[in-house]
Design a protein around this motif. Structure first.
Motif, PDB file in Angstrom:
ATOM      1  N   VAL A 249      13.480  -5.532   6.364  1.00 38.96           N
ATOM      2  CA  VAL A 249      14.104  -4.779   5.264  1.00 38.96           C
ATOM      3  C   VAL A 249      14.812  -3.205   6.051  1.00 38.96           C
ATOM      4  CG1 VAL A 249      13.308  -3.119   3.623  1.00 38.96           C
ATOM      5  CG2 VAL A 249      12.493  -5.405   3.505  1.00 38.96           C
ATOM      6  N   GLU A 250      15.874  -3.116   5.633  1.00 42.57           N
ATOM      7  CA  GLU A 250      16.595  -1.813   6.202  1.00 42.57           C
ATOM      8  C   GLU A 250      17.094  -0.861   5.203  1.00 42.57           C
ATOM      9  OE1 GLU A 250      21.041  -3.806   6.606  1.00 42.57           O
ATOM     10  OE2 GLU A 250      19.716  -3.665   8.484  1.00 42.57           O
ATOM     11  N   VAL A 251      16.561  -1.040   3.933  1.00 41.34           N
ATOM     12  CA  VAL A 251      17.092   0.018   2.739  1.00 41.34           C
ATOM     13  C   VAL A 251      15.816   0.574   2.453  1.00 41.34           C
ATOM     14  CG1 VAL A 251      18.912  -1.501   2.162  1.00 41.34           C
ATOM     15  CG2 VAL A 251      16.664  -1.736   0.682  1.00 41.34           C
ATOM     16  N   PRO A 252      15.953   1.862   1.997  1.00 38.51           N
ATOM     17  CA  PRO A 252      14.758   2.656   1.461  1.00 38.51           C
ATOM     18  C   PRO A 252      13.877   1.829   0.240  1.00 38.51           C
ATOM     19  CG  PRO A 252      16.630   4.123   1.519  1.00 38.51           C
ATOM     20  CD  PRO A 252      17.033   2.557   1.835  1.00 38.51           C
ATOM     21  N   VAL A 253      12.455   1.830   0.455  1.00 39.44           N
ATOM     22  CA  VAL A 253      11.890   0.864  -0.743  1.00 39.44           C
ATOM     23  C   VAL A 253      10.525   2.006  -1.353  1.00 39.44           C
ATOM     24  CG1 VAL A 253      10.365  -0.909  -0.891  1.00 39.44           C
ATOM     25  CG2 VAL A 253      12.287  -1.014   0.746  1.00 39.44           C
ATOM     26  N   GLY A 254      10.592   1.818  -2.535  1.00 39.72           N
ATOM     27  CA  GLY A 254       9.744   2.594  -3.442  1.00 39.72           C
ATOM     28  C   GLY A 254       8.679   1.600  -4.017  1.00 39.72           C
ATOM     29  N   ILE A 255       7.349   1.833  -3.712  1.00 39.74           N
ATOM     30  CA  ILE A 255       6.437   0.645  -4.161  1.00 39.74           C
ATOM     31  C   ILE A 255       5.328   1.069  -5.158  1.00 39.74           C
ATOM     32  CG2 ILE A 255       4.428  -0.839  -3.147  1.00 39.74           C
ATOM     33  CD1 ILE A 255       5.723  -0.648  -0.407  1.00 39.74           C
ATOM     34  N   VAL A 256       5.141   0.421  -6.158  1.00 33.02           N
ATOM     35  CA  VAL A 256       4.403   0.839  -7.330  1.00 33.02           C
ATOM     36  C   VAL A 256       3.387  -0.653  -6.889  1.00 33.02           C
ATOM     37  CG1 VAL A 256       3.710   0.503  -9.780  1.00 33.02           C
ATOM     38  CG2 VAL A 256       5.809   1.760  -8.968  1.00 33.02           C
ATOM     39  N   ALA A 257       2.090   0.051  -6.794  1.00 28.37           N
ATOM     40  CA  ALA A 257       1.033  -1.240  -6.447  1.00 28.37           C
ATOM     41  C   ALA A 257      -0.308  -0.734  -7.371  1.00 28.37           C
ATOM     42  CB  ALA A 257       0.682  -1.192  -4.917  1.00 28.37           C
ATOM     43  N   VAL A 258      -1.162  -1.884  -7.414  1.00 25.19           N
ATOM     44  CA  VAL A 258      -2.238  -1.792  -8.137  1.00 25.19           C
ATOM     45  C   VAL A 258      -3.323  -1.984  -7.008  1.00 25.19           C
ATOM     46  CG1 VAL A 258      -3.826  -3.339  -9.917  1.00 25.19           C
ATOM     47  CG2 VAL A 258      -1.227  -3.165  -9.986  1.00 25.19           C
ATOM     48  N   GLU A 259      -4.463  -1.251  -7.284  1.00 17.80           N
ATOM     49  CA  GLU A 259      -5.556  -1.270  -6.540  1.00 17.80           C
ATOM     50  C   GLU A 259      -6.522  -2.405  -6.503  1.00 17.80           C
ATOM     51  OE1 GLU A 259      -9.120   1.875  -5.364  1.00 17.80           O
ATOM     52  OE2 GLU A 259      -8.955   1.293  -7.673  1.00 17.80           O
ATOM     53  N   ASN A 260      -6.705  -3.138  -5.586  1.00 24.88           N
ATOM     54  CA  ASN A 260      -7.521  -4.207  -5.396  1.00 24.88           C
ATOM     55  C   ASN A 260      -6.870  -5.628  -6.032  1.00 24.88           C
ATOM     56  OD1 ASN A 260      -9.779  -2.929  -4.165  1.00 24.88           O
ATOM     57  ND2 ASN A 260     -10.527  -2.330  -6.044  1.00 24.88           N
ATOM     58  N   ASP A 261      -5.430  -5.477  -5.814  1.00 18.64           N
ATOM     59  CA  ASP A 261      -4.612  -6.377  -6.613  1.00 18.64           C
ATOM     60  C   ASP A 261      -4.759  -7.876  -5.742  1.00 18.64           C
ATOM     61  OD1 ASP A 261      -2.740  -8.025  -7.829  1.00 18.64           O
ATOM     62  OD2 ASP A 261      -1.190  -6.567  -7.621  1.00 18.64           O
ATOM     63  N   SER A 262      -5.256  -8.868  -6.115  1.00 19.00           N
ATOM     64  CA  SER A 262      -5.319 -10.175  -5.387  1.00 19.00           C
ATOM     65  C   SER A 262      -3.959 -10.825  -5.175  1.00 19.00           C
ATOM     66  CB  SER A 262      -6.370 -11.225  -6.126  1.00 19.00           C
ATOM     67  OG  SER A 262      -5.630 -11.423  -7.059  1.00 19.00           O
ATOM     68  N   LEU A 263      -3.212 -10.447  -5.956  1.00 17.98           N
ATOM     69  CA  LEU A 263      -1.561 -11.076  -5.679  1.00 17.98           C
ATOM     70  C   LEU A 263      -0.664 -10.096  -4.846  1.00 17.98           C
ATOM     71  CD1 LEU A 263      -0.996 -12.279  -9.376  1.00 17.98           C
ATOM     72  CD2 LEU A 263      -1.698 -13.691  -7.502  1.00 17.98           C
ATOM     73  N   PHE A 264      -1.206  -8.886  -4.812  1.00 15.32           N
ATOM     74  CA  PHE A 264      -0.523  -8.137  -3.734  1.00 15.32           C
ATOM     75  C   PHE A 264      -1.336  -7.258  -2.996  1.00 15.32           C
ATOM     76  CE2 PHE A 264       3.111  -4.706  -3.052  1.00 15.32           C
ATOM     77  CZ  PHE A 264       3.385  -5.197  -1.803  1.00 15.32           C
ATOM     78  N   PRO A 265      -2.294  -8.087  -2.089  1.00 15.20           N
ATOM     79  CA  PRO A 265      -3.456  -7.301  -1.351  1.00 15.20           C
ATOM     80  C   PRO A 265      -3.212  -5.938  -0.664  1.00 15.20           C
ATOM     81  CG  PRO A 265      -3.590  -9.656  -1.002  1.00 15.20           C
ATOM     82  CD  PRO A 265      -2.240  -9.327  -1.698  1.00 15.20           C
ATOM     83  N   ASP A 266      -4.021  -4.802  -0.503  1.00 10.06           N
ATOM     84  CA  ASP A 266      -3.763  -3.751  -0.076  1.00 10.06           C
ATOM     85  C   ASP A 266      -3.581  -3.911   1.399  1.00 10.06           C
ATOM     86  OD1 ASP A 266      -4.711  -2.609  -2.242  1.00 10.06           O
ATOM     87  OD2 ASP A 266      -6.631  -2.132  -1.404  1.00 10.06           O
ATOM     88  N   ASP A 267      -3.966  -5.000   2.294  1.00 12.32           N
ATOM     89  CA  ASP A 267      -3.722  -5.095   3.802  1.00 12.32           C
ATOM     90  C   ASP A 267      -2.351  -5.655   4.050  1.00 12.32           C
ATOM     91  OD1 ASP A 267      -4.258  -7.567   2.716  1.00 12.32           O
ATOM     92  OD2 ASP A 267      -5.489  -8.341   4.206  1.00 12.32           O
ATOM     93  N   VAL A 268      -1.697  -6.716   2.954  1.00  6.74           N
ATOM     94  CA  VAL A 268      -0.406  -6.787   3.061  1.00  6.74           C
ATOM     95  C   VAL A 268       0.461  -5.545   2.682  1.00  6.74           C
ATOM     96  CG1 VAL A 268       1.424  -8.360   1.997  1.00  6.74           C
ATOM     97  CG2 VAL A 268      -0.749  -9.328   2.196  1.00  6.74           C
ATOM     98  N   ARG A 269       0.398  -4.939   1.723  1.00  3.51           N
ATOM     99  CA  ARG A 269       1.059  -3.655   1.549  1.00  3.51           C
ATOM    100  C   ARG A 269       1.017  -2.826   2.597  1.00  3.51           C
ATOM    101  NH1 ARG A 269      -1.795  -1.507  -1.786  1.00  3.51           N
ATOM    102  NH2 ARG A 269      -2.429   0.255  -0.559  1.00  3.51           N
ATOM    103  N   GLU A 270      -0.086  -2.529   3.293  1.00  2.00           N
ATOM    104  CA  GLU A 270      -0.270  -1.660   4.267  1.00  2.00           C
ATOM    105  C   GLU A 270       0.413  -2.085   5.552  1.00  2.00           C
ATOM    106  OE1 GLU A 270      -4.534  -1.411   4.472  1.00  2.00           O
ATOM    107  OE2 GLU A 270      -4.702  -0.275   2.672  1.00  2.00           O
ATOM    108  N   LYS A 271       0.415  -3.393   6.014  1.00  3.82           N
ATOM    109  CA  LYS A 271       1.144  -3.939   6.953  1.00  3.82           C
ATOM    110  C   LYS A 271       2.696  -3.811   6.799  1.00  3.82           C
ATOM    111  CE  LYS A 271      -2.541  -7.227   8.621  1.00  3.82           C
ATOM    112  NZ  LYS A 271      -2.736  -8.695   8.772  1.00  3.82           N
ATOM    113  N   GLY A 272       3.113  -4.010   5.494  1.00  2.00           N
ATOM    114  CA  GLY A 272       4.535  -3.976   5.432  1.00  2.00           C
ATOM    115  C   GLY A 272       4.890  -2.417   5.456  1.00  2.00           C
ATOM    116  N   VAL A 273       4.271  -1.395   4.831  1.00  2.00           N
ATOM    117  CA  VAL A 273       4.649  -0.128   4.869  1.00  2.00           C
ATOM    118  C   VAL A 273       4.374   0.380   6.278  1.00  2.00           C
ATOM    119  CG1 VAL A 273       3.931   2.282   4.330  1.00  2.00           C
ATOM    120  CG2 VAL A 273       3.762   0.408   2.522  1.00  2.00           C
ATOM    121  N   LYS A 274       3.533  -0.050   7.167  1.00  2.00           N
ATOM    122  CA  LYS A 274       3.269   0.240   8.795  1.00  2.00           C
ATOM    123  C   LYS A 274       4.878  -0.305   9.241  1.00  2.00           C
ATOM    124  CE  LYS A 274       0.837  -0.239  12.857  1.00  2.00           C
ATOM    125  NZ  LYS A 274      -0.540  -0.657  13.339  1.00  2.00           N
ATOM    126  N   SER A 275       5.206  -1.191   9.028  1.00  2.00           N
ATOM    127  CA  SER A 275       6.338  -1.866   9.668  1.00  2.00           C
ATOM    128  C   SER A 275       7.858  -0.908   9.451  1.00  2.00           C
ATOM    129  CB  SER A 275       6.707  -3.657   9.042  1.00  2.00           C
ATOM    130  OG  SER A 275       7.872  -3.866   9.685  1.00  2.00           O
TER     131      SER A 275
END
Length: 324
Positions: A249-275
């Motif tokens: 991904v090379e464009v700015p991204v804004g993320i709305v997430a849900v706490e403890n979301d099994s369909l978009f888990p925290d660790d997946v989001r965190e790894k993506g944001v770190k990247s």
């Protein structure tokens, strides 16, 4: 690939190892799942009716809705990608209308070619189920999971992305003024559509963009690049997203997430944001507590707290896109 790297393993599946190449059609869709909020609309707000129109771009159904003062006042062009309920959902059309009231000229395409997600009702009783009802419910749940998995197998990047690129091409031609005004195409995606905002915002080779695996040798030979198709993206409670989907991904991204979301888990989001941050790609995230997956999609809730946070999430996404 570890289980935590994929945001969509069905709890009843012992899935095989999965590919992490963005857009790779070889991802085991049979191990993926969607939640109820991705496939079933909430009650439509009382008295609300869509104000846009259904038409076709390159033989693909699209819902188009415009600001009241367009074209007399300049607008920005928004590609709006839905969850599994698709372009003909009244709630999704009303959601598009809300974006139009914020000054966006909205094009919401049919990502599924007339084949929205199935909505099998697995409820058998409003009270405590009997043993027989529990057995029936178990069979119904398995049947529903199988039906959803079959649907997901029909709607992969190699089938969805070409439709989106065709619509984007027609959008740019039809609304060149809005493209020029905004300096490109903006994108917002909910649930299923969120992953495709990431893929459209990525710089990938031609085969990966189509959903095919590109070999290392081909890449080394200088395969043509398929740059980002959008200027900026906003996503809400994505599904089918792996951490690797953020990798190019090379464009700015804004993320709305849900706490403890099994369909978009925290660790997946965190790894993506770190990247993204490691590559200096602008990103902002907000994790909402006490709300279900799918809460940001327009629809009535009895709980005042969810209604309030739905409004906050919309304001976050609007503010993010307007800021770019």
């Amino acid at each position: 690939m570890a289980d935590e790297d994929l945001a969509t393993r069905a709890p009843e599946s012992d899935a095989a190892e999965q590919s992490t190449i963005p857009g790779d059609s070889k991802v085991d869709q049979g191990s993926a799942s969607l939640g109820e909020h991705c496939t079933t609309d909430r009650p439509t707000p009382s008295g609300a009716k869509p104000t846009g129109e259904l038409t076709k771009f390159d033989d693909i159904d699209v819902y188009i809705t415009k600001p009241a003062d367009y074209p007399h006042s300049p607008s920005k062009l928004l590609l709006l990608l839905t969850g599994g309920t698709g372009v003909h959902s009244t709630n999704n059309q009303l959601q598009a209308d809300k974006w139009a009231t914020e000054g966006f000229l909205v094009v919401m395409p049919d990502q599924f070619a007339g084949d929205p997600a199935p909505t099998t009702n697995t409820s058998t009783s409003t009270t405590s189920p009997t043993l027989i009802e529990q057995v029936k419910l178990g069979f119904a749940t398995v049947a529903k999971s199988f039906t959803i998995d079959m649907w997901l197998a029909r709607h992969t990047p190699e089938t969805v992305l070409p439709r989106l690129h065709r619509v984007l091409s027609a959008m740019r031609e039809e609304f060149a003024d809005a493209v020029a005004n905004g300096g490109g195409v903006y994108a917002a995606g909910y649930c299923f559509g969120a992953r495709y905002v990431l893929l459209l915002g990525s710089n990938v080779d031609e085969e990966t963009a189509r959903g095919d695996r590109a070999s290392e040798s081909t890449a080394e030979e200088g395969m043509a690049k398929h740059g980002a198709a959008i200027k900026v993206g906003a996503i809400a409670h994505g599904t089918l997203i792996s951490a690797q989907d953020f990798a190019k991904v090379e464009v700015p991204v804004g993320i709305v997430a849900v706490e403890n979301d099994s369909l978009f888990p925290d660790d997946v989001r965190e790894k993506g944001v770190k990247s993204l941050r490691e590559r200096s790609v602008e990103v902002v995230e907000e994790v909402y507590k006490g709300v279900p997956h799918g809460f940001a999609v327009l629809g009535d809730y009895e709980e005042a707290a969810i209604v309030e946070k739905q409004g906050q999430a919309f304001a976050q996404m609007v503010g993010w896109l307007k800021g770019h």
